[in-house]
Design a protein around this motif. Sequence first.
Motif: not given
Lengths: 152, 340
Positions: A80-82, A85-91, A97-98, A106-107, A110
């Motif tokens: 998502k080229t964020l 910070g990470p999106c809300g979908g981290v598994r 997510e994707v 982003w994990v 961090w």
Amino acid sequence: MLRLRLWSVRHARLLEAIYEAFERFLIKLGPLLERIGHERLEKPVAALERISKGLFFDCQMCGECILSSTGMSCPMNCPKTLRNGPCGGVRPGGFCEVKPEMRCVWVEAWEGSRLMRKPEAIRALQKPVDARLKGRSSWLRVIREKTRDNPP
Amino acid sequence: MKFEDEPVPGQPFPIRPGHSSGGRLERILREGVFAVTAELDPPDSADAEDVYRRARIFDGFIDAMNATDGAGANCHMSSVAVCALLRRVGYAPVMQVACRDKNRIAIQGDVLGAAAMGVCNILCLTGDGVQAGDDPGAKPVFDLDSLSLLETIRTMREESRLLTGRKLDSPPRVFLGAATNPFTEPLEFQPIRLAKKIAAGAQFIQTQYCFDLDKFRIFMTRARDLGLLEQVFILAGVGPPASARAARWMRSHIPGVTIPDSIIHRLEGAGDQQAEGRKICIELIQQLREIEGVSGVHIMAYRQEKSIAAIVRDSGVLDGRTPWYPERGRNPGYLGQETD
Ligand code: SF4
């Protein structure tokens, strides 16, 4: 080069130091590069940047490098080229997510940021990226920003 | 629940000093009333009445309703249009904006248009990836992210200009929200990310489903230590799992949903799993209300929207008040007929 990219995050502190030294070196080189002309240098420097940063960071050549604020984990590898910070979908387990087979950038960011001398850099708010800069050298841009009185 | 300066349905309230919007949700939160919001399931339809029918089932039980923007990366009626229809009759919609489908030009245009149609609340989201929906071949945009989106709209509102600097004749008076997921990795980064969102302009937060209250309490304590609780209104996300199977499906298919095994086991052990799911939801609402810094709840009950009224009533969180809803029939903008 996923393996090397993960290595880079593990060694974020070392790379941060190298990067800072390199930036100082670039700025010293500024006047010389200025004489040659940035437009003439753009292609070869961008190629060099693509190869070296591609190797260590899977750099996507966004042209606005923020590796030192992202634990040396290139945020443009996020599907998502964020850049903030990470999106809300981290598994579970910190996977993307994707792309479930990839660790979330982003994990990684961090973890990398906490090894660095400036761990607070990850808190900086990043502006939206300028799509015109894609594929262009961010090194030359840094030189222009830091050495010219009136940045373009 | 009415305010003394209640406007004609469809018109905004006068903006009170210190407020950003003329919206009901901001007023309720700033008055310290425990707020209830819910997610409206947008129709796959071009009929306005389908929107009103879905909104009416919440009448008298919620303060504002979220119009999702291609939730789960599936196409439905757009959030701008759903919100515009809802505003016509006086409802308080929260317009969700996902960065997945539009670039900065389109999004800023939508914000202006929505505000012109009376939308007072905007929730800034990244958006699920296209792989999550039924059209995985679509082109993902992600020109902005939720943070730069917040900052963009705040700048439009506060400085009356677009991202390019171009002046606006009239700024969008909107109350800005963002989402938070306190339950996913990197856990320690989540409170810092919340701080970033507040710095970028978030005034209220709607969280992902809170099923794991221990984790949520840790997150809230961290947020308090960072001094964030005084700066933002947090609405905790809740929802009734329809069955153990549904709960399992949700946690493996909906990005970012975490449901502890203990909840699933409790559902499995129940005779009537659906009733048990509602009971779990009510208990969670009551427990969440006791947590410092929780200003309300946001109920997401996909395909179970009809259960929301009873859940809100039985949880007791309204303390006897009846949230405002349109007086039907007397409203000139309301074209639909009374059904169900
Ligand atoms: S999980 Fe991480 S890498 Fe994957 S889309 Fe979300 S933020 Fe990007």
